[in-house]
Design an enzyme around this catalytic site. Structure first.
Site, mmCIF file in Angstrom:
data_model
loop_
_atom_site.group_PDB
_atom_site.id
_atom_site.type_symbol
_atom_site.label_atom_id
_atom_site.label_comp_id
_atom_site.label_asym_id
_atom_site.label_seq_id
_atom_site.Cartn_x
_atom_site.Cartn_y
_atom_site.Cartn_z
ATOM 1 N N HIS B 36 1.919 5.516 -15.982
ATOM 2 C CA HIS B 36 3.321 5.491 -15.558
ATOM 3 C C HIS B 36 4.201 4.777 -16.583
ATOM 4 C CE1 HIS B 36 1.920 7.010 -11.697
ATOM 5 N NE2 HIS B 36 3.184 7.262 -11.407
ATOM 6 N N LYS B 103 -2.655 4.523 -1.964
ATOM 7 C CA LYS B 103 -2.888 3.722 -0.758
ATOM 8 C C LYS B 103 -1.864 2.594 -0.671
ATOM 9 C CE LYS B 103 -6.402 0.521 -2.553
ATOM 10 N NZ LYS B 103 -5.895 -0.844 -2.360
#
Lengths: 295, 193
Positions: B36, B103
């Site tokens: 990212h 998650k």
């Protein structure tokens, strides 16, 4: 003088790593099974526990990691007088690199400045190995794999904490632990197991907290005040309703284990080491005959 | 249970609601922290065909390379998503990504982004590495393996019946927000007693 065959011990350590990564200890599995039974029929929580238990079984049968984050490898090694620590460290390193080759461990050691992954899970401070000498005539290796998700929600408070109204006593300790678990929500792969360190300095407080996680789920704290507090926290924290993975439910925490250390008059630290449900720890005892037993 | 086949349209994703259980099949890509950061600094064109109308999986797998050079996933559960909060909304909008799988859920910025660009957050079960690796039926390619290392590389994978739950949708719904609001109340009561 305690002697051992280096090649054989390296293989025995490799087996310890394989067990830790792929075979969740019995006391932890039983605790998860009991938690599943306690959740409502048809609830998301019960279904999550079902998937978790299936995964535990699959990992054991296929000898693959329960979780891909095989964590910081934390060793606590007890040695008889005269056993060299450098040799044992080298053998642990050798077994670690081989465990990466065999896909029991992920290469998990990253240079903090360059971002370069060492590729074999060995680096500065990785794995973490702590030695203590003892009077027994055998060596004990305790190993815990603690992943990054749960380590990231682990935290430390200093009392008093004005915002929480937490003073310098056991009641204040209770309050910051409730706050920590509420802040963690499902992020540390709930339901978690808490290792708590009360007192010490910044670093020994965390070490005390982490050491508590080597205890069995079912044991009782020898200090009766702490034993009472552990039970109270376990009951109250499960009122939070965070549930497995933060989906909601009756099980937010599976266990609380507390330990203390003397502190300076000026300091009162409370360290919370949050362990995920994939609570991977095993131990190995090596006797003078070179035989090992695993637990 | 809803079956989602990738690539998937914005319209199909907008039909999903918080709480829906899904099974995902098709091609997706893993990307986590270093990936990212890299995207945000470079916005590479080569990622466009990989990501458009597909999904990003927040995962740092354990992989095995076979003698013929091919790869397979050995352990592949989700990693914590909130660390990508600074980047994710912009990444999803730029590359037309329809979902991220991870998650722990994500924050307000991502939730807003999901509504704006048409996406959902899919929660996989943390620690389900052995089971979820079975859902990864093929590793098609890997990008930037040398630069980022095994856990952080972009793994272009094909999944079959990968299970997840919609916990943030494109209509402002967030299970994480709802659970936190309730537990905040309980925590406040416990702390003040």
């Amino acid at each position: 003088m305690f002697q051992y065959d280096e090649k054989v011990l390296k293989d025995q350590l490799l087996e310890l790593i394989r067990l830790a990564a792929t075979d969740l200890p019995k006391d932890v599995v039983e605790s998860i099974q009991a938690a599943q039974q306690n959740e409502d029929e048809d609830s998301a929580a019960r279904s999550v526990f079902g998937m978790i238990l299936k995964n535990i079984e699959l990992a054991r049968v296929e000898s693959t990691p329960i979780c891909q984050d095989t964590g910081t490898n934390i060793y606590l090694v007890h040695i008889p007088e005269g056993v060299g620590m450098r040799k044992l460290t080298a053998l642990i390193h050798e077994a670690t690199a081989e465990a990466v080759d065999k896909s029991y461990l992920r290469p998990n050691a990253v240079d903090s400045l360059t971002g370069k992954n060492s590729g074999n899970n060995i680096g500065e401070g990785q794995p973490f190995i702590h030695f203590e000498e003892w009077d027994n005539d055998y060596i004990e290796f305790k190993l815990m794999l603690k992943g990054g998700g749960c380590e990231n929600v682990s935290t430390q408070y200093k009392l008093p904490d004005v915002g929480l109204g937490a003073g310098r006593d056991l009641d204040g300790v209770y309050k910051v632990i409730v706050d920590a678990v509420n802040q963690a929500q499902g992020l540390g792969c709930a339901p978690g197991i808490l290792g708590i360190g009360v007192g010490g300095d910044r670093s020994t407080s965390h070490l005390t907290a982490k050491s508590q996680l080597f205890r069995k789920m079912t044991d009782t704290n020898p200090n009766s005040d702490l034993a009472k507090m552990e039970s109270k926290l376990l009951a109250d924290l499960n009122e939070l309703g965070v549930g497995p993975m933060g989906f909601g439910g009756k099980t937010t925490i599976l266990g609380v284990k507390m330990g203390t250390m003397h502190r300076l008059p000026a300091s009162f630290f409370v360290s919370i080491s949050y362990m995920c449900w994939a609570y991977r720890r095993h131990s190995m005892i090596l006797n003078v005959k070179g035989e090992v037993t695993y637990d | 249970m809803i079956n989602l086949q990738l690539p998937i349209s914005e319209a199909a994703i907008r039909e999903l609601k918080m709480g829906d259980e899904v099974l995902i099949s098709g091609l997706m890509v893993t990307a986590r922290d270093a990936a990212h950061k890299y995207i945000h600094e470079n916005w590479p064109d080569w990622l466009k065909p990989v990501m458009e109308d597909s999904m990003i999986y927040h995962c740092g797998p354990v992989v095995k390379q076979h003698e013929d050079g091919s790869w397979s996933f050995v352990a592949a559960g989700p990693t914590t998503s909130i660390r990508e909060e600074p980047y994710e909304a912009a990444v999803m909008e730029y590359y037309k990504v329809r979902a991220v799988i991870g998650k722990g859920g994500m924050g307000a910025k991502t939730l807003e982004g999901l509504a704006k660009s048409g996406g959902v957050y899919l929660h996989a079960i943390g620690g389900l590495a052995a089971s979820l690796a079975k859902s990864v039926v093929k590793v098609h390619d890997v990008y930037m393996l040398d630069e980022l290392g095994v856990p952080e590389a972009f793994w272009h994978i094909e999944v079959k019946d990968f299970p997840a739950v919609v916990t943030m949708d494109s209509h402002g719904g967030s299970l994480h927000k709802a659970i936190k609001a309730k537990s905040d109340e309980v925590a406040k009561k416990l702390i003040s007693e």
